[in-house]
Design a protein around this motif. Structure first.
Motif, PDB file in Angstrom:
ATOM      1  N   ALA A 156      69.253  86.191 -50.719  1.00 31.68           N
ATOM      2  CA  ALA A 156      68.788  84.659 -50.503  1.00 31.68           C
ATOM      3  C   ALA A 156      68.247  84.903 -48.919  1.00 31.68           C
ATOM      4  O   ALA A 156      69.678  85.451 -48.125  1.00 31.68           O
ATOM      5  N   ALA A 157      67.931  83.506 -48.740  1.00 29.67           N
ATOM      6  CA  ALA A 157      67.593  83.511 -46.692  1.00 29.67           C
ATOM      7  C   ALA A 157      67.583  82.356 -46.785  1.00 29.67           C
ATOM      8  O   ALA A 157      66.715  81.212 -47.290  1.00 29.67           O
ATOM      9  N   VAL A 158      68.368  81.708 -45.486  1.00 31.72           N
ATOM     10  CA  VAL A 158      68.242  80.007 -44.952  1.00 31.72           C
ATOM     11  C   VAL A 158      68.128  80.359 -43.941  1.00 31.72           C
ATOM     12  O   VAL A 158      68.332  80.896 -43.220  1.00 31.72           O
ATOM     13  N   SER A 159      66.866  79.223 -43.108  1.00 31.64           N
ATOM     14  CA  SER A 159      66.897  79.193 -41.738  1.00 31.64           C
ATOM     15  C   SER A 159      66.778  77.406 -41.540  1.00 31.64           C
ATOM     16  O   SER A 159      65.974  77.123 -42.401  1.00 31.64           O
ATOM     17  N   VAL A 160      67.334  77.675 -40.426  1.00 35.95           N
ATOM     18  CA  VAL A 160      67.240  76.102 -40.110  1.00 35.95           C
ATOM     19  C   VAL A 160      67.604  75.676 -38.430  1.00 35.95           C
ATOM     20  O   VAL A 160      68.469  76.629 -37.631  1.00 35.95           O
ATOM     21  N   SER A 161      66.377  74.824 -38.366  1.00 38.57           N
ATOM     22  CA  SER A 161      65.523  75.124 -37.140  1.00 38.57           C
ATOM     23  C   SER A 161      66.269  73.014 -36.569  1.00 38.57           C
ATOM     24  O   SER A 161      65.017  72.786 -37.104  1.00 38.57           O
ATOM     25  N   GLY A 162      66.533  72.657 -35.352  1.00 37.78           N
ATOM     26  CA  GLY A 162      66.534  71.529 -35.036  1.00 37.78           C
ATOM     27  C   GLY A 162      66.223  71.090 -33.894  1.00 37.78           C
ATOM     28  O   GLY A 162      67.190  71.570 -33.149  1.00 37.78           O
ATOM     29  N   SER A 163      65.652  70.392 -32.778  1.00 36.05           N
ATOM     30  CA  SER A 163      65.738  70.511 -31.665  1.00 36.05           C
ATOM     31  C   SER A 163      65.125  68.631 -30.931  1.00 36.05           C
ATOM     32  O   SER A 163      64.234  68.039 -31.996  1.00 36.05           O
ATOM     33  N   THR A 177      62.853  68.470 -29.383  1.00 34.48           N
ATOM     34  CA  THR A 177      61.433  68.864 -28.501  1.00 34.48           C
ATOM     35  C   THR A 177      60.282  69.115 -29.062  1.00 34.48           C
ATOM     36  O   THR A 177      59.156  69.756 -30.565  1.00 34.48           O
ATOM     37  N   VAL A 178      60.432  71.157 -29.968  1.00 37.81           N
ATOM     38  CA  VAL A 178      60.056  72.023 -30.298  1.00 37.81           C
ATOM     39  C   VAL A 178      61.289  72.800 -31.655  1.00 37.81           C
ATOM     40  O   VAL A 178      61.884  73.297 -31.043  1.00 37.81           O
ATOM     41  N   ALA A 179      60.964  72.466 -33.088  1.00 40.77           N
ATOM     42  CA  ALA A 179      61.529  73.630 -33.575  1.00 40.77           C
ATOM     43  C   ALA A 179      60.855  74.558 -34.852  1.00 40.77           C
ATOM     44  O   ALA A 179      59.647  74.063 -35.022  1.00 40.77           O
ATOM     45  N   ILE A 180      61.472  75.480 -34.880  1.00 39.20           N
ATOM     46  CA  ILE A 180      60.354  76.810 -35.479  1.00 39.20           C
ATOM     47  C   ILE A 180      61.674  77.238 -36.348  1.00 39.20           C
ATOM     48  O   ILE A 180      62.671  78.073 -36.053  1.00 39.20           O
ATOM     49  N   SER A 181      60.965  77.485 -38.206  1.00 44.53           N
ATOM     50  CA  SER A 181      62.106  78.393 -38.588  1.00 44.53           C
ATOM     51  C   SER A 181      60.920  79.648 -39.537  1.00 44.53           C
ATOM     52  O   SER A 181      59.987  78.501 -40.059  1.00 44.53           O
ATOM     53  N   GLY A 182      61.195  80.346 -39.327  1.00 40.71           N
ATOM     54  CA  GLY A 182      60.787  81.317 -40.799  1.00 40.71           C
ATOM     55  C   GLY A 182      62.103  81.754 -41.683  1.00 40.71           C
ATOM     56  O   GLY A 182      62.942  82.267 -40.773  1.00 40.71           O
ATOM     57  N   ALA A 183      61.857  82.064 -42.928  1.00 44.15           N
ATOM     58  CA  ALA A 183      62.873  82.797 -43.705  1.00 44.15           C
ATOM     59  C   ALA A 183      61.865  83.300 -44.873  1.00 44.15           C
ATOM     60  O   ALA A 183      61.138  82.996 -45.754  1.00 44.15           O
ATOM     61  N   GLY A 184      62.563  85.049 -45.251  1.00 42.09           N
ATOM     62  CA  GLY A 184      61.886  85.668 -45.384  1.00 42.09           C
ATOM     63  C   GLY A 184      62.955  86.181 -46.538  1.00 42.09           C
ATOM     64  O   GLY A 184      63.782  86.363 -46.461  1.00 42.09           O
ATOM     65  N   THR A 185      62.900  86.760 -48.017  1.00 39.76           N
ATOM     66  CA  THR A 185      63.615  87.998 -48.782  1.00 39.76           C
ATOM     67  C   THR A 185      62.642  88.505 -49.998  1.00 39.76           C
ATOM     68  O   THR A 185      60.843  88.079 -49.764  1.00 39.76           O
ATOM     69  N   GLY A 186      63.058  89.577 -50.149  1.00 37.38           N
ATOM     70  CA  GLY A 186      62.782  90.718 -51.358  1.00 37.38           C
ATOM     71  C   GLY A 186      63.492  91.417 -51.572  1.00 37.38           C
ATOM     72  O   GLY A 186      64.473  91.637 -51.757  1.00 37.38           O
TER      73      GLY A 186
END
Length: 397
Positions: A229-236, A238-247
């Motif tokens: 399980a993966a959780v990614s949160v970004s807040g800004s 101006t610019v917000a980039i978020s990535g989550a990956g699981t295997g």
């Protein structure tokens, strides 16, 4: 952070009458060899990184867990190159009931907050490898046995593996201007049960005042449970980039040889029945779950991507054989040979990916999932009378 464990047992268990021994008993003769070795391994790794700044902040957290467990050796109950006379029955039993119970967990958390630029990364990985390789034998080899009662040979392997693997990552990045967050979690399990289970009369003369029963049983089990399980949160602002990956991946294999036999010129004479049973009831249960969630929110531009993959490969193979080969059997009852392979595979793979992107200007979001589950059974099953054997019975053959 990282945690690793390696556990191994290699036992030799033997109950035997050997090397030209002469044994005479008014009652029964019993040989019993058993191995109940077990390994319980719980390995956990946890990592956390938290950073805050008025300008720029970077935080990275990684947790890795590795566990390797192995049970091997031999269990032998035998009369070899000897002469045994018993007023009662002769019972020869070899049993392996080994178990591996493994837990591997990795947890990683990363949190950053800044006034201008914030970067957060979290990664976790958990892997376990579990193996049993037993040789289990109950036998009469190159010997003469005279029993007033029944003669029973039993070889049984009921080894089991239980593997629970968990990897979880959480990454949070908050910033007044630019925020980027990445979270990755992966699990890997490799489980294998193999070996040979043999109950045999080999190059021997056996006389029984009752039944002759030769039984070889393989009842191995593998249960694998994996969660990534993966959780990614970004807040800004101006610019917000978020990535989550699981295997989540698991490979589970059983390769057994199960044999009940009378071979190599043996001569068996029973007032009762002569019964041979070779049975393999191995089972694999695999449940794998992969989940990824990515959230990005900003005042101008937001991008969010999440990917979840699950892979399970399960295989049951081997040989199950009940045979009378090149030998002579005379029974006052029936003569029966049964070879049965009743193996099962129960596999479940689940992958879930969720992505959310919100912005006052532009927003891009993408999510992808993949599930691959492969199951294979390759058994050879044979019940036979071969090699010029001579078999006579009052009952059915």
């Amino acid at each position: 952070s990282g945690a690793a464990a390696s556990n191994t047992t290699t036992n030799t268990i033997e109950a035997s009458i050997l090397h030209g021994s002469v044994v005479s008993a008014a009652g029964a003769v019993t040989l019993d060899a058993s191995d109940t070795s077990s390994i319980v391994a719980d390995v956990v790794s946890a990592s956390a990184s938290i950073g805050a700044s008025g300008s720029a902040e970077i935080a990275v957290s990684i947790a890795v867990t590795l566990a390797e467990n192995s049970i091997g050796g031999s269990v032998l109950a035998t009369i070899d190159d000897s002469n045994v006379t018993a007023g009662g029955g002769v019972d020869i039993t070899a049993i392996a009931n080994n178990s591996i119970d493994a837990l591997a967990a990795a947890i990683s958390v990363s949190v950053t907050a800044s006034g201008s630029f914030s970067l957060s990364g979290a990664g976790s990985g958990a892997a376990t490898s579990n193996t049993t390789t037993n040789s289990v034998e109950a036998s009469i080899v190159g010997s003469e046995v005279n029993a007033g009662g029944s003669v029973t040979l039993l070889a049984s392997d009921t080894s089991s593996i239980t593997a629970d693997i968990v990897a979880a990552s959480v990454s949070v990045a908050l910033s007044g201007t630019v925020a980027a967050s990445v979270s990755i979690a992966a699990t890997l399990a490799e489980n294998s049960i193999g070996g040979a289970t043999l109950a045999t009369m080999d190059d021997s003369a056996v006389t029984a005042g009752g039944d002759v029963t030769i039984t070889a049983l393989g009842a191995n089990t593998i249960r694998a449970f994996a969660v990534a399980a993966a959780v990614s949160v970004s807040g800004s602002g101006t610019v917000a980039i978020s990535g989550a990956g699981t295997g989540a991946a698991a490979t589970n294999t059983t390769t057994n040889t199960v044999e009940a036999s009378i071979v190599n010129g043996s001569d068996v004479d029973a007032t009762g029945s002569v019964m041979l049973l070779a049975e393999d009831t191995s089972a694999i249960t695999a449940q794998l779950f992969s989940a990824a969630m990515s959230v990005a929110a900003s005042g101008a531009f937001a991008a969010s991507v999440s990917i979840a993959l699950t892979l399970a490969q399960n295989s049951i193979g081997g040989e199950t054989l009940a045979t009378i080969e090149g030998s002579s059997v005379d029974a006052g009852g029936v003569v029966s040979l049964t070879a049965l392979a009743d193996t099962t595979i129960d596999a479940l793979g689940v992958a879930v990916a969720v992505t959310v992107a919100g912005s006052g200007g532009g927003a891009v979001g993408g999510a992808g999932t993949g599930v691959i589950v492969g199951t294979t059974t390759t058994n050879t099953v044979e019940a036979s009378i071969t090699g010029g054997s001579i078999v006579t019975a009052v009952g059915e053959v």
